[in-house]
Design a protein around this motif. Sequence first.
Motif, mmCIF file in Angstrom:
data_model
loop_
_atom_site.group_PDB
_atom_site.id
_atom_site.type_symbol
_atom_site.label_atom_id
_atom_site.label_comp_id
_atom_site.label_asym_id
_atom_site.label_seq_id
_atom_site.Cartn_x
_atom_site.Cartn_y
_atom_site.Cartn_z
ATOM 1 N N LYS A 194 35.417 56.129 34.909
ATOM 2 C CA LYS A 194 36.223 54.927 35.088
ATOM 3 C C LYS A 194 35.478 53.947 35.989
ATOM 4 C CE LYS A 194 40.822 53.530 36.733
ATOM 5 N NZ LYS A 194 42.113 54.038 37.276
ATOM 6 N N GLY A 195 35.423 52.687 35.579
ATOM 7 C CA GLY A 195 34.712 51.665 36.351
ATOM 8 C C GLY A 195 33.265 51.484 35.956
ATOM 9 N N GLU A 196 32.747 52.385 35.103
ATOM 10 C CA GLU A 196 31.357 52.276 34.653
ATOM 11 C C GLU A 196 31.244 51.420 33.397
ATOM 12 O OE1 GLU A 196 27.985 55.506 35.231
ATOM 13 O OE2 GLU A 196 29.779 56.433 34.375
ATOM 14 N N VAL A 197 30.190 50.610 33.344
ATOM 15 C CA VAL A 197 29.803 49.927 32.112
ATOM 16 C C VAL A 197 28.427 50.459 31.740
ATOM 17 C CG1 VAL A 197 29.386 47.736 30.947
ATOM 18 C CG2 VAL A 197 31.094 47.863 32.774
ATOM 19 N N LEU A 198 28.374 51.253 30.703
ATOM 20 C CA LEU A 198 27.133 51.908 30.306
ATOM 21 C C LEU A 198 26.472 51.115 29.184
ATOM 22 C CD1 LEU A 198 26.413 55.634 29.942
ATOM 23 C CD2 LEU A 198 25.874 54.154 28.016
ATOM 24 N N GLY A 199 25.252 50.651 29.430
ATOM 25 C CA GLY A 199 24.464 50.005 28.392
ATOM 26 C C GLY A 199 23.779 51.075 27.564
ATOM 27 N N VAL A 250 32.114 36.219 27.491
ATOM 28 C CA VAL A 250 32.384 37.590 27.080
ATOM 29 C C VAL A 250 31.866 38.574 28.125
ATOM 30 C CG1 VAL A 250 31.769 39.369 25.390
ATOM 31 C CG2 VAL A 250 32.537 37.128 24.614
ATOM 32 N N ARG A 251 30.695 38.310 28.678
ATOM 33 C CA ARG A 251 30.171 39.186 29.726
ATOM 34 C C ARG A 251 31.078 39.175 30.948
ATOM 35 N NH1 ARG A 251 23.932 37.018 29.080
ATOM 36 N NH2 ARG A 251 23.497 38.077 27.094
ATOM 37 N N GLN A 252 31.610 38.020 31.291
ATOM 38 C CA GLN A 252 32.542 37.922 32.419
ATOM 39 C C GLN A 252 33.811 38.722 32.131
ATOM 40 O OE1 GLN A 252 33.945 33.898 33.349
ATOM 41 N NE2 GLN A 252 33.692 34.348 35.522
ATOM 42 N N LEU A 253 34.289 38.636 30.898
ATOM 43 C CA LEU A 253 35.477 39.394 30.499
ATOM 44 C C LEU A 253 35.229 40.896 30.610
ATOM 45 C CD1 LEU A 253 38.303 39.670 29.246
ATOM 46 C CD2 LEU A 253 37.234 39.360 26.996
ATOM 47 N N ILE A 254 34.068 41.341 30.151
ATOM 48 C CA ILE A 254 33.733 42.763 30.242
ATOM 49 C C ILE A 254 33.719 43.224 31.702
ATOM 50 C CG2 ILE A 254 31.879 44.450 29.893
ATOM 51 C CD1 ILE A 254 31.176 42.857 27.312
ATOM 52 N N SER A 255 33.110 42.409 32.565
ATOM 53 C CA SER A 255 33.047 42.755 33.992
ATOM 54 C C SER A 255 34.440 42.850 34.596
ATOM 55 C CB SER A 255 32.212 41.720 34.744
ATOM 56 O OG SER A 255 30.875 41.722 34.294
ATOM 57 N N ALA A 293 23.310 41.902 33.529
ATOM 58 C CA ALA A 293 24.474 41.083 33.858
ATOM 59 C C ALA A 293 25.760 41.900 33.980
ATOM 60 C CB ALA A 293 24.654 39.990 32.806
ATOM 61 N N VAL A 294 25.950 42.900 33.128
ATOM 62 C CA VAL A 294 27.254 43.570 33.097
ATOM 63 C C VAL A 294 27.223 45.081 33.277
ATOM 64 C CG1 VAL A 294 28.269 41.775 31.654
ATOM 65 C CG2 VAL A 294 27.293 43.792 30.576
ATOM 66 N N CYS A 295 26.070 45.716 33.099
ATOM 67 C CA CYS A 295 26.051 47.183 33.086
ATOM 68 C C CYS A 295 25.773 47.769 34.459
ATOM 69 C CB CYS A 295 25.002 47.690 32.081
ATOM 70 S SG CYS A 295 25.370 47.230 30.374
ATOM 71 N N PRO A 327 20.298 49.749 35.791
ATOM 72 C CA PRO A 327 19.600 48.611 35.189
ATOM 73 C C PRO A 327 18.372 48.180 35.991
ATOM 74 C CG PRO A 327 21.952 48.258 35.067
ATOM 75 C CD PRO A 327 21.753 49.491 35.914
ATOM 76 N N ALA A 328 18.448 48.312 37.320
ATOM 77 C CA ALA A 328 17.293 47.944 38.150
ATOM 78 C C ALA A 328 16.097 48.833 37.830
ATOM 79 C CB ALA A 328 17.651 48.055 39.632
ATOM 80 N N LYS A 329 16.340 50.129 37.667
ATOM 81 C CA LYS A 329 15.251 51.044 37.300
ATOM 82 C C LYS A 329 14.729 50.737 35.900
ATOM 83 C CE LYS A 329 15.030 53.793 40.921
ATOM 84 N NZ LYS A 329 13.790 53.923 41.753
#
Length: 244
Positions: A32-37, A177-182, A202-204, A221-223
């Motif tokens: 919960k709370g994760e956005v997985l790319g 859409v990215r803002q909505l996902i966040s 941006a979102v993951c 994402p940074a890695k």
Amino acid sequence: MTTGDTMISIDGLTKDFGPLRAVDNISFDVKKGEVLGFLGPNGAGKSTTMKMVTGYLLITNGKASVCGFDVENHALEAKTKIGYLPEGAPLYGDMTTISFLNFIAEIRRLSGDTKQKQVAYAIDKLQLQPVINRPIDTLSKGFKRRVGFAQAILHDPEVLILDEPTDGLDPNQKHQVRQLISEMAVDKAIIISTHILEEVEAVCTRAVIIAEGKIVFDDTPAKLKEQSSTGNLDDVFRRLTLVN
């Protein structure tokens, strides 16, 4: 029925199409709370994995569960927890936007004030007011994509599985859409398939890359960005595939 904060659990997931192994024994959880790319070159197994998790494809081996419900043994319960935007978002082209969303709401067993409220919510979030009375076949690719996204969030699901959610959108629409996902990620678990490194940043909160059906990367994402000197995910895919 969740285990801790785990909303999606994939364990040894495998899919064979005859002699072809499209997905090869992959495992990961999404909390919960994760956005997985969910990333990978064309043909890597991304869409096949998503279709197994959502119950659209049978699993050859392994298990997947959504909010504690096994997607094969408790398919209906699992599907009620999922909002799914498939690749291409198949829609009924002769329906207007509003009639399609009302139809999906009824399939989701929404009725009365709740149905009206949720349809209005989806229209507002995806800014579909200009096209609510137009047949879907007459819409641009970007609007069709947004209608597809709207049907995925109608029932306020705990899990969202989105295959290329910003495909066909202009830069402003992508940002919206990215803002909505966040915003939605606060109390949901979200998997996004994308080919855009900028979108991952941006979102993951996490990135998983598969190649030839196997996981070759699972980190932040940074890695992931550190793996790219050009900002091009294709370069990352090539490097990770060669390394592994």
